[in-house]
Write a protein that holds these residues in place. Structure first.
Motif, PDB file in Angstrom:
ATOM      1  N   VAL A 163      16.838   7.876 -20.241  1.00 26.51           N
ATOM      2  CA  VAL A 163      17.323   8.013 -18.860  1.00 26.51           C
ATOM      3  C   VAL A 163      17.514   6.638 -18.211  1.00 26.51           C
ATOM      4  N   HIS A 164      17.652   5.612 -19.053  1.00 26.50           N
ATOM      5  CA  HIS A 164      18.015   4.265 -18.602  1.00 26.50           C
ATOM      6  C   HIS A 164      16.955   3.632 -17.699  1.00 26.50           C
ATOM      7  N   LEU A 165      15.691   3.786 -18.078  1.00 23.05           N
ATOM      8  CA  LEU A 165      14.598   3.170 -17.325  1.00 23.05           C
ATOM      9  C   LEU A 165      13.800   2.193 -18.186  1.00 23.05           C
ATOM     10  N   GLU A 166      14.393   1.696 -19.271  1.00 24.31           N
ATOM     11  CA  GLU A 166      13.687   0.730 -20.082  1.00 24.31           C
ATOM     12  C   GLU A 166      13.375  -0.515 -19.238  1.00 24.31           C
ATOM     13  N   GLY A 167      12.174  -1.029 -19.404  1.00 19.66           N
ATOM     14  CA  GLY A 167      11.725  -2.173 -18.623  1.00 19.66           C
ATOM     15  C   GLY A 167      10.977  -1.796 -17.359  1.00 19.66           C
ATOM     16  N   LEU A 168      11.008  -0.508 -16.999  1.00 21.81           N
ATOM     17  CA  LEU A 168      10.337  -0.052 -15.780  1.00 21.81           C
ATOM     18  C   LEU A 168       9.157   0.872 -16.092  1.00 21.81           C
ATOM     19  N   GLU A 169       8.736   0.872 -17.327  1.00 21.70           N
ATOM     20  CA  GLU A 169       7.699   1.805 -17.760  1.00 21.70           C
ATOM     21  C   GLU A 169       6.388   1.650 -16.986  1.00 21.70           C
ATOM     22  N   ASP A 170       6.073   0.442 -16.563  1.00 22.83           N
ATOM     23  CA  ASP A 170       4.781   0.183 -15.929  1.00 22.83           C
ATOM     24  C   ASP A 170       4.824   0.261 -14.407  1.00 22.83           C
TER      25      ASP A 170
END
Length: 238
Positions: free
Chosen positions: A116-123
């Motif tokens: 869903v194009h949220l790589e880098g925002l996991e934390d």
């Protein structure tokens, strides 16, 4: 699927949705759209009916069968994303992965967030995300359940129109990789035109029209029941 009850919100609807198909559910406020989705998910029990998904019977009033909500393989995305504020995006998705071995959960959660194009925002926690990003987390969490059916109830109405348009494109992309039925409740005509293969027009709990998107939306009944209310809601949201 057939579901019926006398109240508090009347319902008497029979619908079918094929794997990989998006069925748009439209109609005026109070028509029973959300009640229909909640009954499929097992969040409310109607008086009579039968719900069968992928040959599994989840509800059959004649047999006295009512599978508990947590045992129904349902992916739910509502207008209010209902994320856990104290958990990160990764943590929120992982809460829906308890059916998988513990070691697999972070790997699968990261995979779904990338989807869903949220790589880098996991934390990031929900308060650190935009409205569109929070709704993407909610979509990833719904997919984490490995659902047999995906239920979308006004999923994008709380975000601005530009974000809504981007999310429409992402849902269209997602559906190409899913082979499950998808039921979309919406007041947004653009949304249903972009995403739905067929439409069911619900009024006072009954399916008044069902068919191809263009055919239903061009009908006099849809113009009477849907178009006016949609314009009023759009003017308040934008």
């Amino acid at each position: 699927m057939r579901l019926a009850q006398a109240g508090p919100i009347p319902l008497d609807a029979a619908l079918a949705c094929a794997p990989g198909e998006v069925l748009g559910i439209v109609g005026p406020s109070g028509a029973g759209k959300t009640t229909l989705l909640r009954a499929i998910a097992g969040l409310c029990r109607v008086d009579t009916g039968r719900v069968v998904v992928d040959e599994a019977v989840w509800f059959d009033s004649a047999l006295g069968l009512d599978v508990a909500p947590h045992r129904r393989a349902v992916g739910l995305v509502f207008q209010e994303h209902a994320l856990f504020p104290h958990l990160t995006a990764m943590g929120n998705v992982a809460t829906a992965l308890t059916h998988r071995p513990r070691a697999e959960r972070p790997i699968r959660a990261a995979e779904l967030l990338r989807r869903v194009h949220l790589e880098g925002l996991e934390d990031r926690k929900p308060a650190e995300l935009s409205g569109g990003q929070r709704q993407r987390v909610a979509i990833a969490r719904a997919l984490a359940r490995d659902p047999k059916v995906l239920l979308l109830d006004e999923p994008f109405s709380a975000v601005d129109r530009r974000t809504r348009t981007r999310l429409h494109a992402e849902i269209a992309e997602l559906r190409d990789g899913l082979s499950v039925p998808m039921l979309l409740v919406t007041h947004d005509i653009d949304e249903v035109v972009r995403l739905a293969d067929r439409i069911a027009l619900l009024d006072r709990g009954e399916v008044r029209l069902e068919g191809a998107t263009s055919q239903v939306l061009e009908s006099p009944l849809a113009r009477e029941l849907v178009w006016g209310e949609t314009a009023a809601l759009a003017s308040r949201n934008d």
